[in-house]
Each structure stands twice: as C-alpha cells, then as structure tokens.
Scaffold this active site. Structure first.
Site, PDB file in Angstrom:
ATOM      1  N   THR A 128     -10.460  -8.036  -5.687  1.00 23.81           N
ATOM      2  CA  THR A 128     -10.499  -6.807  -4.880  1.00 23.81           C
ATOM      3  C   THR A 128     -11.823  -6.109  -5.183  1.00 23.81           C
ATOM      4  O   THR A 128     -12.433  -6.371  -6.231  1.00 23.81           O
ATOM      5  CB  THR A 128      -9.354  -5.860  -5.251  1.00 23.81           C
ATOM      6  OG1 THR A 128      -9.523  -5.494  -6.623  1.00 23.81           O
ATOM      7  CG2 THR A 128      -8.004  -6.505  -5.061  1.00 23.81           C
ATOM      8  N   GLU A 157      -4.475  -8.827  -1.647  1.00 15.77           N
ATOM      9  CA  GLU A 157      -3.288  -9.324  -2.355  1.00 15.77           C
ATOM     10  C   GLU A 157      -2.294  -9.999  -1.411  1.00 15.77           C
ATOM     11  O   GLU A 157      -1.294 -10.553  -1.843  1.00 15.77           O
ATOM     12  CB  GLU A 157      -2.585  -8.157  -3.065  1.00 15.77           C
ATOM     13  CG  GLU A 157      -3.349  -7.561  -4.247  1.00 15.77           C
ATOM     14  CD  GLU A 157      -4.352  -6.480  -3.849  1.00 15.77           C
ATOM     15  OE1 GLU A 157      -4.756  -6.434  -2.662  1.00 15.77           O
ATOM     16  OE2 GLU A 157      -4.735  -5.681  -4.723  1.00 15.77           O
ATOM     17  N   LYS A 173      -3.315  16.778  -0.352  1.00 16.77           N
ATOM     18  CA  LYS A 173      -2.124  17.592  -0.563  1.00 16.77           C
ATOM     19  C   LYS A 173      -2.537  19.048  -0.653  1.00 16.77           C
ATOM     20  O   LYS A 173      -3.137  19.480  -1.634  1.00 16.77           O
ATOM     21  CB  LYS A 173      -1.386  17.168  -1.830  1.00 16.77           C
ATOM     22  CG  LYS A 173       0.043  17.686  -1.856  1.00 16.77           C
ATOM     23  CD  LYS A 173       0.875  16.988  -2.913  1.00 16.77           C
ATOM     24  CE  LYS A 173       2.351  17.198  -2.628  1.00 16.77           C
ATOM     25  NZ  LYS A 173       3.221  16.557  -3.614  1.00 16.77           N
ATOM     26  N   TRP A 181       1.399  17.356   2.859  1.00 20.40           N
ATOM     27  CA  TRP A 181       0.444  16.261   3.024  1.00 20.40           C
ATOM     28  C   TRP A 181      -0.328  16.388   4.344  1.00 20.40           C
ATOM     29  O   TRP A 181       0.231  16.761   5.369  1.00 20.40           O
ATOM     30  CB  TRP A 181       1.168  14.913   3.048  1.00 20.40           C
ATOM     31  CG  TRP A 181       1.885  14.581   1.764  1.00 20.40           C
ATOM     32  CD1 TRP A 181       3.232  14.550   1.571  1.00 20.40           C
ATOM     33  CD2 TRP A 181       1.294  14.249   0.519  1.00 20.40           C
ATOM     34  NE1 TRP A 181       3.509  14.207   0.276  1.00 20.40           N
ATOM     35  CE2 TRP A 181       2.344  14.015  -0.401  1.00 20.40           C
ATOM     36  CE3 TRP A 181      -0.032  14.123   0.076  1.00 20.40           C
ATOM     37  CZ2 TRP A 181       2.121  13.666  -1.733  1.00 20.40           C
ATOM     38  CZ3 TRP A 181      -0.250  13.764  -1.251  1.00 20.40           C
ATOM     39  CH2 TRP A 181       0.817  13.549  -2.137  1.00 20.40           C
TER      40      TRP A 181
HETATM   41  P1  ADP Z   1     -10.669  -3.662  -0.707  1.00 23.47           P
HETATM   42  O1  ADP Z   1     -10.024  -2.928  -1.838  1.00 23.47           O
HETATM   43  O2  ADP Z   1     -11.522  -4.783  -1.085  1.00 23.47           O
HETATM   44  O3  ADP Z   1     -11.192  -2.777   0.376  1.00 23.47           O
HETATM   45  P2  ADP Z   1      -8.616  -4.797   0.960  1.00 23.47           P
HETATM   46  O4  ADP Z   1      -9.361  -5.310   2.098  1.00 23.47           O
HETATM   47  O5  ADP Z   1      -7.615  -5.629   0.322  1.00 23.47           O
HETATM   48  O6  ADP Z   1      -9.522  -4.475  -0.131  1.00 23.47           O
HETATM   49  O7  ADP Z   1      -8.066  -3.391   1.366  1.00 23.47           O
HETATM   50  C1  ADP Z   1      -6.754  -3.228   1.714  1.00 23.47           C
HETATM   51  C2  ADP Z   1      -6.538  -1.835   2.189  1.00 23.47           C
HETATM   52  O8  ADP Z   1      -7.313  -1.567   3.353  1.00 23.47           O
HETATM   53  C3  ADP Z   1      -5.121  -1.594   2.634  1.00 23.47           C
HETATM   54  O9  ADP Z   1      -4.281  -1.321   1.544  1.00 23.47           O
HETATM   55  C4  ADP Z   1      -5.283  -0.406   3.578  1.00 23.47           C
HETATM   56  O10 ADP Z   1      -5.389   0.809   2.870  1.00 23.47           O
HETATM   57  C5  ADP Z   1      -6.619  -0.671   4.216  1.00 23.47           C
HETATM   58  N1  ADP Z   1      -6.423  -1.300   5.521  1.00 23.47           N
HETATM   59  C6  ADP Z   1      -6.462  -2.601   5.811  1.00 23.47           C
HETATM   60  N2  ADP Z   1      -6.273  -2.800   7.129  1.00 23.47           N
HETATM   61  C7  ADP Z   1      -6.097  -1.585   7.696  1.00 23.47           C
HETATM   62  C8  ADP Z   1      -5.849  -1.110   9.026  1.00 23.47           C
HETATM   63  N3  ADP Z   1      -5.753  -1.927  10.060  1.00 23.47           N
HETATM   64  N4  ADP Z   1      -5.725   0.216   9.203  1.00 23.47           N
HETATM   65  C9  ADP Z   1      -5.817   1.071   8.171  1.00 23.47           C
HETATM   66  N5  ADP Z   1      -6.057   0.693   6.910  1.00 23.47           N
HETATM   67  C10 ADP Z   1      -6.197  -0.616   6.663  1.00 23.47           C
END
Ligand code: ADP
Length: 558
Positions: free
Chosen positions: A200, A344, A455, A460
């Site tokens: 990540t 993940e 918040k 929220w």
């Molecule tokens: P990094 O931490 O590398 O940015 P990820 O790509 O795994 O990793 O990020 C996942 C996160 O990205 C998700 O938990 C979410 O918060 C956000 N995310 C992914 N796709 C979307 C989407 N279509 N709309 C809104 N948020 C998204």
C-alpha cells in the site's frame, strides 16, 4: 481469530465429496489460454524508448517462456521475490506471467514512493532481482548503495538502448531473452502459492504488503471478466492508465487476455494530450484510471473539440469521480463506471455499471446512482458497522465503517502481525478504513476515508460529497475538502481549490452553490486557492499533506 474465514477444506461429516478433478488455478494458464484462443489479440505499448510497439498474445506467450528460463538461469528460486519498477508495457506483462509462472513472486514497486520507503520494501520483501525501466535507472543509481549487494538488476531494454550506468553488473533484458529458446513446461503447484506482492502507498507509517496467490488472482480475473463484460470482450481495446505497479493495474493484465480484449499500455506519458493521441491512434474502447487522470483527458478533449475515436467507456477508481465528470463523459457518449476497491482486495470490490431497468432511468436518476461506488462483484461480501459496533441496515442512510471478505481479499498483511491484528474483526472480516452507506439496491457509497471524515460539533460532514458539489462551479478545476482543528467545534471543513486557468475563485459564489446541497453548519468556513493539489504515490489527492499545510488555518484566522 481466524482471519479470512475457514480455511479447512476437509469435508464435514455426512457430506458427499464431489466427483470432479481438483486442478489448481494457475496464472500461467491465463496466458496459455489467451494464446490458444485469442492468439491474435494484441498488446500495444507506448515504450519508454519513444515508439509504439505491438505484439500478440501468442508472441507474448513465447517471450514469457524465454523469460521463465532466463529467470531460472539467474538463479531465481520458487518462493523468492522478484521486483519490478516499470510503467505499463508488454515487458512488464511478461514479467507478471513468467515470475509467478515459475513459482516466484512478482513484487511491483511504486517508483513514486520515497527513497526510504523503497529501501524499506525491498528489504522487507527480500527481493532477489529488480527489473527496471530506463526511466528509473537514475533513481536506482542514487539508491543502489542502500539496496542489498546481491540484488540482480536488469534494465528493461535492448542492447542498443542500454545506458552508460554506474549500477554494477546491470543486465540487459532483451539479451537475457535472446539467450533462450521459447518452449517451457509451466510447473504445477498449489493454487494457494504466492504469486505477486504489492505494498500500500503507506500515507501513514510504513507500507504494508498484500501477498496475492494464484487462486486469488485467477478468481479475481474471472470475476472482473463478469463484472466488466461491457468493456472486456474479444476485440475491444482496454487501456489501463492505472499503473501496473499499483495493484496489478486493477487486474487488467490478467482479465484482458482472459476475455480476448486487446491491451493498450500508455507507458510513461500520462498527461491528457498524450493519452488522447494514443487513444485516438489505437482506437481505445475502455480506459481505466483515477479521476485526476480523467481531468487531464477532459482538458485534451476540450482542446480537440471531440473525444478520441472509438472511446466509449471509462472506469474510475482510486477516489470518487465527481458528478460533473460523469455528466461530461455521458454528454459525449462515454459511459463512466465507478469501481471501488483496495490494494488489499486485489483490488476490485464493487462496480457501478447500470443494468436494466436502472440503465433506462432518466439522466438525473442515473447519475444519482453513478456517483455511488456501485454493487459488489461476485465473491465479495460487505457489511457496515456503526460506532457502537453493531451491523447497520442497507437502507442508504445508516453510515458506518465498511468491512469486507471474499476470495480475493487478504487474510493477513505480509510479515506484519501488528497490522494484521489491527485490521480484521473477530469474525475474520477485513476492515477497509472507509466509511460508507449501502442502499437497498446494494449500491455502496463511500462517504470518506475514516481518517478524512470531518467531525464538527459532534456531527459528520462528508468531504467527498462536498468536493463533488464544488467541482460543478465553473471557476473550480479541482478541489479538496479537509478537516481543520477548531477550538469550539473540534474540526471545521476547509475547501482548498485549484482555479480554472486564468480564473480566480470567488468564495461567496462557491459557498452559494454549496448551500444548494448542504446545511449552513456544514459549509466550509473558508475557501483557499492553491496552484495544484499535492498527490500521493498513487495519484490521489494527499489530504494528509494538505491537512499539515493548513493545520493552523482557523487558529491563525480567528
Ligand atoms: P492507496 O493507499 O495506495 O491509495 P488503494 O488504492 O488500495 O491504496 O486505496 C484504497 C482506497 O481508495 C479505498 O479504501 C477508498 O478509500 C479509495 N477508493 C478506491 N476506489 C474508490 C472510489 N471509486 N471512490 C471513492 N474512493 C475510492
């Protein structure tokens, strides 16, 4: 605790065993299948060397066999990690298949990570070899003294492009391949064998590793083939702009060959104008990436006065696509589909393609659904849990933290028991860190990352909704809403905007626009303009950096 659910496959007493073969799901079989059935399917790559290169799945299979032999000659053992630092291109595809095909693990490194993070993950993964694109040779030259001495470094080019480098013993990729003949019997082993590793981006703390298996990867490819069948079919051309160093380019290097779709690989030039000309030249049908990339493409479309030829479908993930973006694409006959997921999760969890009768709804109602992140893909289950720990109804109103489980979801972080202990509940569900609602139709809507929620006075405020609304303002090119510490209200929202070229953003008119959709107490207390928003290594807006930059904004302005 048993993260990820039961793993015991022995039959419970009284059940009858099925009479079918138990053949392992193997990644190499995807390419063998593509070469047998869709052998003329193509991979077209914009190379770092500058030219446009086209190959077929049949030829890719042959070169992958050569590469598998070359890896063996380099001494790469089953189970060992082989790192890549490369753009989207055919050689990177070859590495995906050959490394996992011999039972080793393809570790894709995000070159936008900091030097410290790269050093950390190469050591944590215990990489034995590193395959780098020409672009990243200077980066590795600076870093090499911090990397293990025994690390074999291979440069992804032919002899004629080999740079004069200070990296001792650097090898030439094409020479390694040329030394081998095609023809290789892919070994068979347990489908639960590790195949690839992705960390990540680690906006907080050190990056954490997700270690995918052959089984999870093949199942993920199959489920994406079903979920994105409107984009992935024989003869269609799919362009992953999402990098292969970020969650396997959303699985596209597996799903495209599996479905007979052609792959279009944009290489290093990801600005709107470069993407536009590549899409136009090759005839891209569906393009996949994060919203910031599409903001750039929309500018190029505006300049050209038309979308690229053949372009009909865009898949957006990584962060939320604003409503205006969905509308703009729709107006030019391009359907935008949200996909939500995480490193993940391999990464796909949901997709928002509309099926009948939803696809026949009036425009506004369609867009109301399309701004959401969509419905679950096969094999992924979701639950939302409230602050009091109880499971929330799927009524589109109740908000809570989102948990998932499924065949392509990690059951643990790689060699990281602390992170594993923090991120699974006692029934083995993975904690996403996203806050969301799920409506009665099953549409997930992400309200925020838990850490990005605002918040104020105990209530929220969703930053994603507000950003989507602010982007409808004609002077706003891009924006982010962040929480700033506030003496009285705990936190208050601050809107940070990037003005359209040549414009200044008028705070009052932006607030007036937001007032149409938000209560007065939810409105940002201030609107500040910046030239550009800081981005994370995966191309998302870095709210952490913004929050640090503006942390005293309300204290200073009170
Ligand atoms: P990094 O931490 O590398 O940015 P990820 O790509 O795994 O990793 O990020 C996942 C996160 O990205 C998700 O938990 C979410 O918060 C956000 N995310 C992914 N796709 C979307 C989407 N279509 N709309 C809104 N948020 C998204």
């Amino acid at each position: 605790m048993n993260p990820g659910g039961p793993t015991d496959h022995t039959l419970a007493q009284g059940l009858l065993a099925g009479g079918m073969m138990d053949r392992p799901l193997m990644i190499a079989d995807v390419l063998v299948f593509a070469s047998d059935v869709y052998g003329d399917g193509t991979i077209t790559s914009r190379r770092v060397e500058g030219d446009l290169h086209t190959t077929t799945y049949a030829d890719t299979r042959k070169r992958t066999e050569q590469l598998a032999k070359a890896l063996k000659d380099l001494g790469i053992q089953p189970g060992e990690r082989v790192a890549t630092m490369a753009w989207n291109g055919y050689r990177h595809v070859e590495l995906y298949y050959a490394v996992s095909g011999i039972g080793s693990v393809c570790h894709t490194i995000n070159p936008r990570l900091s030097a410290e993070q790269i050093e950390f993950i190469v050591a944590h993964a215990n990489d034995k070899a590193l395959f780098v694109d020409l672009t990243f040779v200077p980066l590795i030259e600076k870093l090499v003294h911090r990397l293990p001495k025994e690390l074999k470094i291979v440069i992804l080019c032919g002899r004629e492009h080999m740079p004069d480098t200070s990296i001792e013993g650097a090898l030439c990729y094409e020479e390694l391949l040329a030394a081998q003949d095609p023809g290789f019997a892919w070994p068979r082993f347990s489908e639960n064998t590790a195949s690839s590793l992705c960390y990540t981006s680690g906006t907080t703390g050190n990056p954490k590793g997700a270690l995918y298996s052959h089984r999870s990867t093949v199942l993920h490819a199959l489920m994406c083939a079903v979920a994105f069948q409107n984009a992935l079919f024989p003869g269609s051309s799919v362009m992953p702009v999402v990098p292969m160093f970020h969650v396997n380019a959303w699985g596209s290097p597996y799903t495209a060959p599996l479905t007979g779709s052609n792959l279009v690989m944009p290489g290093p030039n990801l600005d709107g104008a470069s993407l536009f000309s590549l899409m136009d030249e090759v005839g891209v049908y569906s393009a996949w990436g994060v919203p910031t990339v599409w903001l750039g493409l929309l500018e190029a479309i505006k300049a050209a006065g038309r979308p690229p030829m053949s372009f009909k479908d865009v898949v957006v993930g990584g962060s939320a696509a604003p409503r205006t973006m969905i509308e703009q694409f729709d107006d030019m006959g391009v359907s935008l589909c949200h996909a939500w997921g995480m490193t993940e999760m391999s990464p796909i969890g949901t997709q928002a393609n509309l099926t009948p009768p939803l696809s026949e709804l009036p425009k506004d109602q369609r867009f109301d659904l399309k701004v959401k992140q969509g419905r679950r893909t096969f094999g992924v289950e979701m639950k939302i849990v409230g602050e009091d720990g109880t499971r929330q109804p799927h009524d589109g109103q109740a908000m809570g933290e989102l948990y998932v489980r499924g065949n392509s979801v990690i059951k643990e972080y790689y060699n990281n028991p602390e992170a594993t202990a923090e991120n699974f509940d006692d029934q083995g569900w993975f904690r996403t860190g996203d806050v969301a609602t799920i409506d009665p139709l099953g549409f997930l809507q992400i309200t925020d990352r838990a850490k990005d929620l605002i918040k104020s006075g105990g209530e929220w405020i969703s930053s994603i909704d507000m950003e989507s609304a602010a982007l409808a303002h004609p002077q706003v090119a891009n924006c982010a809403v962040i929480a700033i510490a506030h003496e009285k209200w705990d936190e208050r929202p601050l809107l940070v905007v990037v003005p359209e070229p040549g414009e200044t953003v008028d705070k009052d008119s932006v607030l007036a626009l937001l007032q149409n959709s938000f209560a007065k107490w939810q409105l940002p207390d201030d609107v500040v303009s910046v030239e550009a928003l800081p981005l994370t290594a995966t191309g998302k807006v870095s709210k952490l950096t913004l929050r640090q930059q503006f942390q005293h904004h309300y204290a200073d302005n009170n």
